[in-house]
Design a protein around this motif. Structure first.
Motif, PDB file in Angstrom:
ATOM      1  N   ASP A   1      -6.237  35.586 -79.753  1.00  0.00           N
ATOM      2  CA  ASP A   1      -6.977  36.547 -80.568  1.00  0.00           C
ATOM      3  C   ASP A   1      -8.475  36.269 -80.615  1.00  0.00           C
ATOM      4  N   ASP A   2      -8.863  34.984 -80.504  1.00  0.00           N
ATOM      5  CA  ASP A   2     -10.242  34.591 -80.755  1.00  0.00           C
ATOM      6  C   ASP A   2     -11.079  34.683 -79.480  1.00  0.00           C
ATOM      7  N   LEU A   3     -11.781  35.800 -79.296  1.00  0.00           N
ATOM      8  CA  LEU A   3     -12.716  35.937 -78.180  1.00  0.00           C
ATOM      9  C   LEU A   3     -14.107  36.249 -78.742  1.00  0.00           C
ATOM     10  N   ALA A   4     -14.503  35.477 -79.743  1.00  0.00           N
ATOM     11  CA  ALA A   4     -15.785  35.699 -80.411  1.00  0.00           C
ATOM     12  C   ALA A   4     -16.942  35.530 -79.431  1.00  0.00           C
ATOM     13  N   ASP A   5     -17.978  36.374 -79.591  1.00  0.00           N
ATOM     14  CA  ASP A   5     -19.118  36.352 -78.666  1.00  0.00           C
ATOM     15  C   ASP A   5     -19.786  34.989 -78.619  1.00  0.00           C
ATOM     16  N   GLY A   6     -19.915  34.315 -79.774  1.00  0.00           N
ATOM     17  CA  GLY A   6     -20.591  33.027 -79.791  1.00  0.00           C
ATOM     18  C   GLY A   6     -19.889  31.993 -78.929  1.00  0.00           C
ATOM     19  N   LEU A   7     -18.564  31.979 -78.972  1.00  0.00           N
ATOM     20  CA  LEU A   7     -17.807  31.035 -78.158  1.00  0.00           C
ATOM     21  C   LEU A   7     -17.947  31.353 -76.676  1.00  0.00           C
ATOM     22  N   ILE A   8     -17.923  32.643 -76.329  1.00  0.00           N
ATOM     23  CA  ILE A   8     -18.052  33.042 -74.926  1.00  0.00           C
ATOM     24  C   ILE A   8     -19.447  32.693 -74.404  1.00  0.00           C
ATOM     25  N   ASP A   9     -20.477  32.912 -75.230  1.00  0.00           N
ATOM     26  CA  ASP A   9     -21.844  32.562 -74.825  1.00  0.00           C
ATOM     27  C   ASP A   9     -21.959  31.072 -74.528  1.00  0.00           C
ATOM     28  N   LEU A  10     -21.387  30.252 -75.387  1.00  0.00           N
ATOM     29  CA  LEU A  10     -21.448  28.805 -75.203  1.00  0.00           C
ATOM     30  C   LEU A  10     -20.730  28.393 -73.926  1.00  0.00           C
ATOM     31  N   LEU A  11     -19.552  28.974 -73.681  1.00  0.00           N
ATOM     32  CA  LEU A  11     -18.796  28.639 -72.475  1.00  0.00           C
ATOM     33  C   LEU A  11     -19.520  29.115 -71.223  1.00  0.00           C
ATOM     34  N   ALA A  12     -20.147  30.285 -71.311  1.00  0.00           N
ATOM     35  CA  ALA A  12     -20.885  30.817 -70.161  1.00  0.00           C
ATOM     36  C   ALA A  12     -22.050  29.901 -69.795  1.00  0.00           C
ATOM     37  N   ARG A  13     -22.762  29.369 -70.785  1.00  0.00           N
ATOM     38  CA  ARG A  13     -23.874  28.448 -70.497  1.00  0.00           C
ATOM     39  C   ARG A  13     -23.356  27.189 -69.811  1.00  0.00           C
TER      40      ARG A  13
ATOM     41  N   SER B   1     -16.077  35.672 -58.721  1.00  0.00           N
ATOM     42  CA  SER B   1     -14.736  35.164 -58.453  1.00  0.00           C
ATOM     43  C   SER B   1     -14.404  34.079 -59.471  1.00  0.00           C
ATOM     44  N   VAL B   2     -13.125  33.766 -59.561  1.00  0.00           N
ATOM     45  CA  VAL B   2     -12.649  32.787 -60.526  1.00  0.00           C
ATOM     46  C   VAL B   2     -11.679  31.837 -59.829  1.00  0.00           C
ATOM     47  N   LEU B   3     -11.810  30.550 -60.127  1.00  0.00           N
ATOM     48  CA  LEU B   3     -10.882  29.558 -59.598  1.00  0.00           C
ATOM     49  C   LEU B   3      -9.585  29.644 -60.395  1.00  0.00           C
ATOM     50  N   ALA B   4      -8.472  29.852 -59.709  1.00  0.00           N
ATOM     51  CA  ALA B   4      -7.217  30.106 -60.422  1.00  0.00           C
ATOM     52  C   ALA B   4      -6.041  29.441 -59.717  1.00  0.00           C
ATOM     53  N   ARG B   5      -5.060  29.094 -60.531  1.00  0.00           N
ATOM     54  CA  ARG B   5      -3.747  28.706 -60.023  1.00  0.00           C
ATOM     55  C   ARG B   5      -2.847  29.917 -60.184  1.00  0.00           C
ATOM     56  N   VAL B   6      -2.361  30.434 -59.072  1.00  0.00           N
ATOM     57  CA  VAL B   6      -1.620  31.693 -59.063  1.00  0.00           C
ATOM     58  C   VAL B   6      -0.118  31.420 -58.982  1.00  0.00           C
ATOM     59  N   TYR B   7       0.625  32.046 -59.891  1.00  0.00           N
ATOM     60  CA  TYR B   7       2.080  31.898 -59.945  1.00  0.00           C
ATOM     61  C   TYR B   7       2.739  33.152 -59.389  1.00  0.00           C
ATOM     62  N   SER B   8       3.692  32.953 -58.478  1.00  0.00           N
ATOM     63  CA  SER B   8       4.448  34.070 -57.916  1.00  0.00           C
ATOM     64  C   SER B   8       5.796  34.187 -58.618  1.00  0.00           C
TER      65      SER B   8
ATOM     66  N   GLU C   1     -22.519  28.043 -66.234  1.00  0.00           N
ATOM     67  CA  GLU C   1     -23.744  28.268 -65.466  1.00  0.00           C
ATOM     68  C   GLU C   1     -24.371  26.956 -65.031  1.00  0.00           C
ATOM     69  N   ILE C   2     -24.235  25.937 -65.861  1.00  0.00           N
ATOM     70  CA  ILE C   2     -24.827  24.629 -65.545  1.00  0.00           C
ATOM     71  C   ILE C   2     -23.903  23.794 -64.660  1.00  0.00           C
ATOM     72  N   ASN C   3     -22.629  23.737 -65.018  1.00  0.00           N
ATOM     73  CA  ASN C   3     -21.698  22.823 -64.351  1.00  0.00           C
ATOM     74  C   ASN C   3     -20.705  23.489 -63.424  1.00  0.00           C
ATOM     75  N   GLY C   4     -20.651  24.809 -63.420  1.00  0.00           N
ATOM     76  CA  GLY C   4     -19.641  25.509 -62.655  1.00  0.00           C
ATOM     77  C   GLY C   4     -18.319  25.540 -63.406  1.00  0.00           C
ATOM     78  N   GLN C   5     -17.339  26.235 -62.854  1.00  0.00           N
ATOM     79  CA  GLN C   5     -16.008  26.305 -63.469  1.00  0.00           C
ATOM     80  C   GLN C   5     -15.234  25.054 -63.072  1.00  0.00           C
ATOM     81  N   THR C   6     -15.027  24.157 -63.989  1.00  0.00           N
ATOM     82  CA  THR C   6     -14.395  22.865 -63.691  1.00  0.00           C
ATOM     83  C   THR C   6     -12.875  22.892 -63.826  1.00  0.00           C
ATOM     84  N   THR C   7     -12.335  23.897 -64.531  1.00  0.00           N
ATOM     85  CA  THR C   7     -10.895  23.957 -64.764  1.00  0.00           C
ATOM     86  C   THR C   7     -10.366  25.314 -64.332  1.00  0.00           C
TER      87      THR C   7
END
Length: 284
Positions: A32-44, A88-95, A47-53
C-alpha cells in the motif's frame, strides 16, 4: 526457492534486464505504501549507485512478452521516475507462477524487511486467512509463531483508529493488540475508544498499565451485566493466599497484597484470611 510441491516447476534461473514498458503492476501483490517521499529517496540512491537488488517478476498469464511485479514496486516506481517507461529493470523472472505461488514469493521477500510495518504484516495475515489458510499454515509460511499470527489477525480486524495509530507509530504492536482485544468493553462517555487512545498516546502509558486498565474495565462490564467475571489470562488462576502445612501440625500463610489489586482479588484475599482465621480459632 519457493514451494516445489505445488504446481509446475518454477524457473528461478532467469536473471535479466526487462524493459519497463513491458512491466505491469498488479493490485493483488502490491504494497500500500508508495509515498512520493520514499520513492524520491530510493530514486536518488539508484541514480548514484544503480539498481543493486533485482525485483521479482512473473510472466503475465495469457499475455506473451509482458510481466507482472511480484516484489519491487518501489524500485520500479523509482526507475520510472528516473527514466520514464523507456528504461530497463534488473529482475528475476519466474515462469509458470500461479497467483498462490506469487503471493507466497511476495510475502517471503517482503515480510522480514525492516520497513515492512506491523500493520502491513497484519493485513498480509488477514489476506492469507481469507484464502482459507489455517493459522498454523500462515505461521509456517511467514516463519513466525502461531501466537504472532493470532495477534496480527486481531489487529487486522480492529477499529481503523487503532490501525492508524499503529501505522503512524503512535502506539506499539503490543498496545494495538491489547486495545483490539478490549474494544468490546469501551463504554461511553468516559471510556470510548477515542478517549482511551488519546490517554495512551498523550501520557505514553506503559503496556502493563494499559493491560491492567483493560482488565478492570472487563470486570466492571461483567459486574454491570450481572455475569461471571472474565477469567484471567496468564500462567494460571490468581492465588492471593497460599497455605503451607508444617511438620508439627501447624501451617504458614503467604499473602500477596498490593494496593494495585482489583476489587475481585482483594475480596479473594479477605475471604481466604477469614477462612483461615476461623480454622485457627477452632484450634484454641
Amino acid at each position: 526457492m519457493g514451494d516445489e510441491r505445488q504446481g509446475p516447476a518454477v524457473d528461478v534461473r532467469r536473471l535479466c534486464l526487462c524493459d519497463l514498458d513491458r512491466v505491469d503492476g498488479t493490485y493483488q501483490f502490491r504494497r500500500d505504501d508508495l509515498a512520493d517521499g520514499l520513492i524520491d529517496l530510493l530514486a536518488r540512491g539508484i541514480e548514484i549507485n544503480g539498481q543493486t537488488t533485482p525485483i521479482f517478476l512473473r510472466e503475465s498469464p495469457g499475455s506473451d512478452g509482458r510481466y507482472q511485479i511480484i516484489s519491487g514496486f518501489r524500485r520500479v516506481a523509482a526507475l520510472r521516475q528516473l527514466s520514464g517507461r523507456r528504461g530497463s529493470v534488473l529482475a528475476r523472472v519466474y515462469s509458470h507462477c500461479s497467483d498462490d505461488r506469487a503471493l507466497r514469493l511476495s510475502i517471503s521477500e517482503n515480510f522480514q524487511r525492516q520497513d515492512f510495518s506491523d500493520l502491513e504484516k497484519a493485513l498480509v495475515c488477514q489476506r492469507l486467512r481469507a484464502s482459507d489458510r489455517t493459522n498454523t499454515e500462515i505461521a509456517r509460511a511467514l516463519g513466525v509463531a502461531v501466537r504472532s499470527v493470532q495477534n496480527y489477525l486481531s489487529v487486522a480486524r480492529s477499529d481503523p483508529a487503532i490501525q492508524k495509530a499503529l501505522h503512524v507509530g503512535d502506539i506499539s504492536m503490543s498496545k494495538a493488540m491489547i486495545l483490539a482485544r478490549g474494544e468490546n468493553v469501551f463504554t461511553p462517555p468516559e471510556h470510548t475508544l477515542e478517549a482511551v487512545l488519546a490517554w495512551v498516546i498523550d501520557e505514553e502509558v506503559p503496556t502493563r498499565k494499559l493491560k491492567r486498565q483493560l482488565e478492570r474495565l472487563k470486570e466492571d462490564a461483567a459486574i454491570r451485566c450481572g455475569g461471571d467475571l472474565p477469567p484471567r489470562r496468564g500462567r494460571g488462576p490468581f492465588k492471593p493466599v497460599r497455605k503451607e502445612d508444617m511438620d508439627d501440625g501447624g501451617f504458614e500463610l503467604h499473602v500477596k497484597w498490593r494496593t494495585t489489586r482489583s476489587p475481585r482479588e482483594l475480596r479473594a484475599i479477605i475471604e481466604a484470611l477469614e477462612t483461615y482465621l476461623q480454622r485457627a480459632r477452632a484450634l484454641q
